[in-house]
Write a protein that holds these residues in place. Structure first.
Motif, PDB file in Angstrom:
ATOM      1  N   ARG A 155      41.792  29.139 -30.862  1.00  0.00           N
ATOM      2  CA  ARG A 155      41.623  30.560 -30.541  1.00  0.00           C
ATOM      3  C   ARG A 155      40.594  31.203 -31.461  1.00  0.00           C
ATOM      4  NH1 ARG A 155      45.287  33.514 -27.452  1.00  0.00           N
ATOM      5  NH2 ARG A 155      45.019  35.306 -28.822  1.00  0.00           N
ATOM      6  N   LEU A 156      40.579  30.800 -32.722  1.00  0.00           N
ATOM      7  CA  LEU A 156      39.574  31.318 -33.649  1.00  0.00           C
ATOM      8  C   LEU A 156      38.168  30.985 -33.147  1.00  0.00           C
ATOM      9  CD1 LEU A 156      39.677  31.129 -37.504  1.00  0.00           C
ATOM     10  CD2 LEU A 156      37.707  30.201 -36.307  1.00  0.00           C
ATOM     11  N   LEU A 157      37.963  29.745 -32.729  1.00  0.00           N
ATOM     12  CA  LEU A 157      36.648  29.342 -32.238  1.00  0.00           C
ATOM     13  C   LEU A 157      36.301  30.045 -30.929  1.00  0.00           C
ATOM     14  CD1 LEU A 157      36.778  25.503 -32.979  1.00  0.00           C
ATOM     15  CD2 LEU A 157      35.581  27.267 -34.275  1.00  0.00           C
ATOM     16  N   ALA A 158      37.298  30.264 -30.083  1.00  0.00           N
ATOM     17  CA  ALA A 158      37.040  30.956 -28.820  1.00  0.00           C
ATOM     18  C   ALA A 158      36.579  32.395 -29.075  1.00  0.00           C
ATOM     19  CB  ALA A 158      38.297  30.947 -27.948  1.00  0.00           C
ATOM     20  N   TYR A 159      37.215  33.082 -30.014  1.00  0.00           N
ATOM     21  CA  TYR A 159      36.778  34.440 -30.335  1.00  0.00           C
ATOM     22  C   TYR A 159      35.382  34.430 -30.960  1.00  0.00           C
ATOM     23  CZ  TYR A 159      40.954  37.150 -29.206  1.00  0.00           C
ATOM     24  OH  TYR A 159      41.964  37.802 -28.541  1.00  0.00           O
ATOM     25  N   HIS A 160      35.052  33.372 -31.693  1.00  0.00           N
ATOM     26  CA  HIS A 160      33.698  33.298 -32.231  1.00  0.00           C
ATOM     27  C   HIS A 160      32.672  33.081 -31.132  1.00  0.00           C
ATOM     28  CE1 HIS A 160      33.170  33.793 -36.517  1.00  0.00           C
ATOM     29  NE2 HIS A 160      34.399  33.356 -36.673  1.00  0.00           N
ATOM     30  N   THR A 161      33.064  32.507 -30.025  1.00  0.00           N
ATOM     31  CA  THR A 161      32.153  32.445 -28.881  1.00  0.00           C
ATOM     32  C   THR A 161      31.820  33.853 -28.407  1.00  0.00           C
ATOM     33  OG1 THR A 161      32.922  30.269 -28.174  1.00  0.00           O
ATOM     34  CG2 THR A 161      31.927  31.664 -26.486  1.00  0.00           C
ATOM     35  N   VAL A 162      32.822  34.726 -28.378  1.00  0.00           N
ATOM     36  CA  VAL A 162      32.574  36.126 -28.016  1.00  0.00           C
ATOM     37  C   VAL A 162      31.546  36.733 -28.964  1.00  0.00           C
ATOM     38  CG1 VAL A 162      33.649  38.399 -27.794  1.00  0.00           C
ATOM     39  CG2 VAL A 162      34.881  36.366 -27.022  1.00  0.00           C
ATOM     40  N   GLU A 163      31.712  36.482 -30.266  1.00  0.00           N
ATOM     41  CA  GLU A 163      30.763  37.027 -31.253  1.00  0.00           C
ATOM     42  C   GLU A 163      29.348  36.538 -30.985  1.00  0.00           C
ATOM     43  OE1 GLU A 163      29.102  36.425 -35.667  1.00  0.00           O
ATOM     44  OE2 GLU A 163      30.476  35.001 -34.751  1.00  0.00           O
ATOM     45  N   ASN A 164      29.184  35.251 -30.755  1.00  0.00           N
ATOM     46  CA  ASN A 164      27.839  34.705 -30.580  1.00  0.00           C
ATOM     47  C   ASN A 164      27.217  35.104 -29.256  1.00  0.00           C
ATOM     48  OD1 ASN A 164      26.971  32.635 -32.867  1.00  0.00           O
ATOM     49  ND2 ASN A 164      29.191  32.550 -32.668  1.00  0.00           N
ATOM     50  N   ILE A 165      28.022  35.308 -28.237  1.00  0.00           N
ATOM     51  CA  ILE A 165      27.479  35.867 -26.995  1.00  0.00           C
ATOM     52  C   ILE A 165      26.930  37.260 -27.260  1.00  0.00           C
ATOM     53  CG2 ILE A 165      28.143  36.744 -24.717  1.00  0.00           C
ATOM     54  CD1 ILE A 165      27.733  33.738 -24.802  1.00  0.00           C
ATOM     55  N   GLY A 166      27.619  38.027 -28.106  1.00  0.00           N
ATOM     56  CA  GLY A 166      27.097  39.336 -28.493  1.00  0.00           C
ATOM     57  C   GLY A 166      25.745  39.234 -29.176  1.00  0.00           C
ATOM     58  N   ILE A 167      25.572  38.259 -30.070  1.00  0.00           N
ATOM     59  CA  ILE A 167      24.282  38.074 -30.754  1.00  0.00           C
ATOM     60  C   ILE A 167      23.184  37.740 -29.753  1.00  0.00           C
ATOM     61  CG2 ILE A 167      23.058  36.636 -32.420  1.00  0.00           C
ATOM     62  CD1 ILE A 167      25.723  36.322 -33.921  1.00  0.00           C
ATOM     63  N   PRO A 220      41.664  20.631 -22.532  1.00  0.00           N
ATOM     64  CA  PRO A 220      41.426  19.522 -23.483  1.00  0.00           C
ATOM     65  C   PRO A 220      40.182  19.800 -24.318  1.00  0.00           C
ATOM     66  CG  PRO A 220      41.934  18.679 -21.296  1.00  0.00           C
ATOM     67  CD  PRO A 220      41.786  20.162 -21.135  1.00  0.00           C
ATOM     68  N   SER A 221      40.121  19.214 -25.508  1.00  0.00           N
ATOM     69  CA  SER A 221      39.097  19.608 -26.489  1.00  0.00           C
ATOM     70  C   SER A 221      37.677  19.377 -25.992  1.00  0.00           C
ATOM     71  CB  SER A 221      39.327  18.854 -27.799  1.00  0.00           C
ATOM     72  OG  SER A 221      40.533  19.268 -28.391  1.00  0.00           O
ATOM     73  N   GLN A 222      37.424  18.267 -25.280  1.00  0.00           N
ATOM     74  CA  GLN A 222      36.062  18.048 -24.778  1.00  0.00           C
ATOM     75  C   GLN A 222      35.692  19.088 -23.732  1.00  0.00           C
ATOM     76  OE1 GLN A 222      38.649  16.252 -24.010  1.00  0.00           O
ATOM     77  NE2 GLN A 222      38.511  15.197 -22.052  1.00  0.00           N
ATOM     78  N   VAL A 223      36.690  19.572 -22.987  1.00  0.00           N
ATOM     79  CA  VAL A 223      36.439  20.626 -22.006  1.00  0.00           C
ATOM     80  C   VAL A 223      36.267  21.967 -22.713  1.00  0.00           C
ATOM     81  CG1 VAL A 223      37.355  21.792 -19.972  1.00  0.00           C
ATOM     82  CG2 VAL A 223      37.708  19.331 -20.269  1.00  0.00           C
ATOM     83  N   SER A 224      37.061  22.216 -23.764  1.00  0.00           N
ATOM     84  CA  SER A 224      36.887  23.438 -24.546  1.00  0.00           C
ATOM     85  C   SER A 224      35.473  23.528 -25.102  1.00  0.00           C
ATOM     86  CB  SER A 224      37.900  23.478 -25.695  1.00  0.00           C
ATOM     87  OG  SER A 224      39.219  23.500 -25.221  1.00  0.00           O
ATOM     88  N   ALA A 225      34.950  22.384 -25.589  1.00  0.00           N
ATOM     89  CA  ALA A 225      33.577  22.366 -26.097  1.00  0.00           C
ATOM     90  C   ALA A 225      32.586  22.704 -24.991  1.00  0.00           C
ATOM     91  CB  ALA A 225      33.266  20.994 -26.698  1.00  0.00           C
ATOM     92  N   LEU A 226      32.807  22.191 -23.789  1.00  0.00           N
ATOM     93  CA  LEU A 226      31.903  22.485 -22.679  1.00  0.00           C
ATOM     94  C   LEU A 226      32.021  23.938 -22.232  1.00  0.00           C
ATOM     95  CD1 LEU A 226      32.197  19.302 -20.420  1.00  0.00           C
ATOM     96  CD2 LEU A 226      30.240  20.027 -21.782  1.00  0.00           C
ATOM     97  N   LEU A 241      30.239  21.238 -31.750  1.00  0.00           N
ATOM     98  CA  LEU A 241      30.632  20.467 -32.935  1.00  0.00           C
ATOM     99  C   LEU A 241      31.987  20.932 -33.462  1.00  0.00           C
ATOM    100  CD1 LEU A 241      30.222  18.616 -35.380  1.00  0.00           C
ATOM    101  CD2 LEU A 241      28.676  20.333 -36.340  1.00  0.00           C
ATOM    102  N   LEU A 242      32.192  22.228 -33.555  1.00  0.00           N
ATOM    103  CA  LEU A 242      33.442  22.745 -34.119  1.00  0.00           C
ATOM    104  C   LEU A 242      34.618  22.501 -33.186  1.00  0.00           C
ATOM    105  CD1 LEU A 242      31.993  26.035 -35.608  1.00  0.00           C
ATOM    106  CD2 LEU A 242      32.923  24.122 -36.909  1.00  0.00           C
ATOM    107  N   PHE A 243      34.429  22.653 -31.890  1.00  0.00           N
ATOM    108  CA  PHE A 243      35.529  22.389 -30.965  1.00  0.00           C
ATOM    109  C   PHE A 243      35.884  20.905 -30.946  1.00  0.00           C
ATOM    110  CE2 PHE A 243      35.548  26.541 -28.709  1.00  0.00           C
ATOM    111  CZ  PHE A 243      36.913  26.668 -28.562  1.00  0.00           C
ATOM    112  N   LEU A 244      34.873  20.044 -30.989  1.00  0.00           N
ATOM    113  CA  LEU A 244      35.170  18.615 -31.012  1.00  0.00           C
ATOM    114  C   LEU A 244      35.819  18.226 -32.337  1.00  0.00           C
ATOM    115  CD1 LEU A 244      31.965  17.151 -29.307  1.00  0.00           C
ATOM    116  CD2 LEU A 244      34.163  17.717 -28.268  1.00  0.00           C
TER     117      LEU A 244
END
Length: 670
Positions: free
Chosen positions: A298-310, A237-243, A350-353
């Motif tokens: 899925r786009l936002l999830a892959y961007h999490t990968v990018e920001n973890i890299g940063i 669920p979206s609130q869990v995705s944000a967490l 913010l983006l996931f919510l």
């Protein structure tokens, strides 16, 4: 007192979860669970802020539970207080959002019991001060989040995502278990105070670092251990995705920081190079994968990968500088990494919510079936736009500041004595610049295709604005993104105790005394940034441009249909698509990164079938790294399947043979 109260509040979250098991089918249970979670997270957030900004003396507590000879150790220090702020700020906003969003949940009985337990697990990981307690609550955090991923388990994709997440979570826990075993040594000093006092050999320290990268990196989403993340985060669920994306990945980063900067002692010079290289590769591959996605989650999830890299780029730089006793530069790199941890938790939540609000209004996550939502959902569109600008590192928002600080640390790399690092750091800096540019491209696509243009489906055409709870949550995060961007010096000063704790008490100079709230990380003649002045300049120039255009433009207004390449039909099918945005990037990088193949089917004259373009993308990390392992496990399982059908005499013979071999091994070992 703050530590005892924090543990008590975590236990209260467990109690709320147990209460929800019996009452989750009642209409009032949703508001009760999320309301209590919101209140508890706000209290924990306030206590963590008070500890970080006030008396930062570490507080310890030992409870007579856990291992009989060890007990359960807990500790609140500057590092855990900062991450408690990240966790509970994200938890509070997600709970506020869920007060409205949760009313639409199809299976509340599969979400409500585990949501507060997940929050409690993340808080306890940050307070644990011995290996057993840390691993126990780490695994509890993983299992509760897995249950939330499986909330909609009847969808085949979600079931697969949950299974892969469980496998990777077990792998990560095993890696951390081995790391703590090496740190504890033969004497079994599993509490963190004993580990800090012990001396670890260079070989053992190198192995611990590798295991920490595997264990924490698999939970955070480091390449090549990221394969579960883009499947599991969107399934929840979206609130869990944000967490999970905004908060849980930071708990994983905390685990790595606690081991590498606190427990392992003096780093070797190549540690920084290894972490840097992994961070740079993760950042670029994450954003490239994100660009190819049409599913918003899925786009936002892959961007999490990018920001973890940063984030890991900053941590790698800090390790490299600390090895060479360049503690001032290490303080800059650590500040950049910690600032980006906070920033990512804000704009990714913010983006996931915001995506959850779109999903509630339309029932769609596929961008190709959205469009035109800025008209029925103007407030959601504004909040999403702020988050998109922040994650794209555009000033004066917060994402720009932390990436700018990371570049400032990279510019100090010529002072490093090791030639490998002299060449590696600029290369990683180029990868960071490439990922920043591609992130902006990706979110032009995400916002433009989702909110602009004309509706591409009846669901998008009939959308309505989301509820007030959700809007308040979105704009709380949007306001924090703006405040952290225009007042970064205050955030840097707040991070100062954490940096000093991890960096031999060396930190950046106080920024609050700088004129006009200017951020000066090194010296003002080299670099400085003032987010407030940038905001004022942007506002003044925008207002002036609008005034001049309206004042001196032609008074004759003419209206006509938008130019559509000579084709007058206003059909949504004539609009630019998500695939159109991705095509240039796919053709540049696709053959190398994705093994992309394009096939065009053009029917001959007289054939009424439609022309079509087929695009095939592959994940080389999965196909070359994980698929062979899966195939080998399946093959071995098939061969060992025969053991299920042995007689009792053969089972006893096998047990007897194994016992003889073990005794023989013990004799030879002695």
């Amino acid at each position: 007192m703050p530590l005892s109260l924090s543990l008590g509040l975590a236990m209260a979250l467990f109690a709320v979860g147990l209460h929800a098991i019996a009452t989750s089918r009642r209409a009032s249970c949703t508001r009760q669970v999320y309301g209590v979670s919101l209140a508890v997270c706000i209290i924990l957030l306030g206590m963590a802020l008070a500890h970080l900004l006030g008396d930062r003396t570490p507080i310890t507590l030992t409870l007579p539970i856990g291992l009989p000879w060890l007990g359960a150790h807990f500790r609140l220090d500057a590092l855990s207080a900062f991450f408690l702020i990240v966790v509970n700020l994200g938890g509070a906003v997600a709970s506020l959002f869920a007060l409205g969003y949760g009313q639409h949940e199809q299976a509340p009985e599969r979400v409500l019991p585990f949501y507060p337990a997940f929050l409690a697990g993340m808080n306890l990981v940050l307070l644990a001060d011995d290996a057993f307690t840390f691993l126990f609550v780490w695994e509890f955090m993983s299992l509760s989040s897995w249950a939330l991923v499986m909330a909609h388990h009847r969808e085949p994709a979600n079931a697969r995502a949950g299974y892969l997440y469980l496998v990777m979570a077990c792998f990560g826990t095993l890696a951390l278990l081995l790391a703590f075993g090496l740190l504890a040594g033969p004497n079994g000093g599993y509490d963190f105070a004993a580990i800090r006092a012990a001396q670890v050999t260079p070989g053992a320290a190198a192995l611990v670092l590798a295991l920490a990268l595997a264990g924490a990196g698999s939970k955070a989403g480091l390449v090549p251990l990221h394969v579960w993340l883009p499947l599991a985060h969107p399934a929840a669920p979206s609130q869990v995705s944000a967490l999970m994306s905004g908060v849980m990945t930071k708990v994983a980063v905390y685990g790595f920081i606690r081991i590498a900067f606190d427990l392992l002692g003096e780093p070797a010079w190549w540690w920084g190079g290894l972490v840097l290289a992994l961070g740079g590769i993760t950042a670029v591959l994450g954003v490239l994968y994100a660009l190819m996605q049409h599913d918003l989650k899925r786009l936002l999830a892959y961007h999490t990968v990018e920001n973890i890299g940063i984030i890991f780029i900053g941590l790698g730089l800090a390790l490299a500088f600390q090895t060479n006793h360049m503690y001032a530069n290490a303080a800059l790199a650590l500040t950049a990494a910690l600032f980006h941890i906070l920033n990512h938790s804000l704009f990714k939540s913010l983006l996931f919510l915001g995506t959850g609000a779109v999903l509630t209004a339309t029932g769609e996550r596929d961008m190709e079936r959205l469009g035109g939502l800025i008209h029925p959902m103007p407030w959601t569109a504004l909040a999403f736009l702020i988050g998109a600008a922040a994650i794209s590192a555009l000033p004066p928002l917060n994402g720009f500041v932390s990436e700018w600080l990371t570049f400032q640390a990279i510019l100090a790399s010529p002072e490093l004595p090791q030639w490998l690092l002299k060449f590696l750091v600029p290369a990683v800096g180029a990868l960071l610049a490439l990922s920043a540019a591609l992130a902006a491209t990706c979110f032009v696509k995400a916002f433009g295709i989702t909110f602009l243009g004309r509706p591409r489906s009846p669901a998008a055409a009939e959308a309505r604005e989301t509820d007030r709870y959700s809007l308040v949550a979105l704009f709380v995060l949007a306001a924090l993104c703006l405040l952290a961007g225009i007042l970064p010096g205050l955030v840097v000063d707040g991070l100062s105790p954490v940096v000093g704790m991890l960096n031999g008490d060396t930190r950046l100079t106080a920024q609050s005394s700088q004129p006009w709230l200017t951020l000066v990380p090194v010296v003002d003649v080299k670099s400085s940034y003032n987010g407030l002045l940038v905001l004022l300049f942007m506002a003044f120039s925008g207002i002036a441009a609008a005034f001049l255009i309206h004042r001196f433009a032609s008074a004759v207004a003419r209206r006509g249909p938008a130019w559509d390449c000579g084709f007058p039909e206003a059909s949504p099918a004539t609009q630019y698509t998500a695939g159109s945005f991705a095509q240039p990037i796919r053709r540049v990088f696709g053959s190398v990164v994705f093994q992309a193949r394009e096939r065009v089917f053009m029917p001959p004259p007289g054939d009424s079938r439609a022309a079509r373009l087929e695009v095939e993308l592959r994940d080389p990390v999965w196909e070359r790294g994980y698929a062979p392992i899966v195939a080998a496990v399946v093959a071995l399982s098939s061969r060992f399947n025969a053991f299920q059908y042995l007689t009792i005499r053969r089972y006893l013979s096998l047990v007897f043979g194994a016992l003889v071999l073990l005794l023989l091994g013990m004799v030879l070992w002695r």
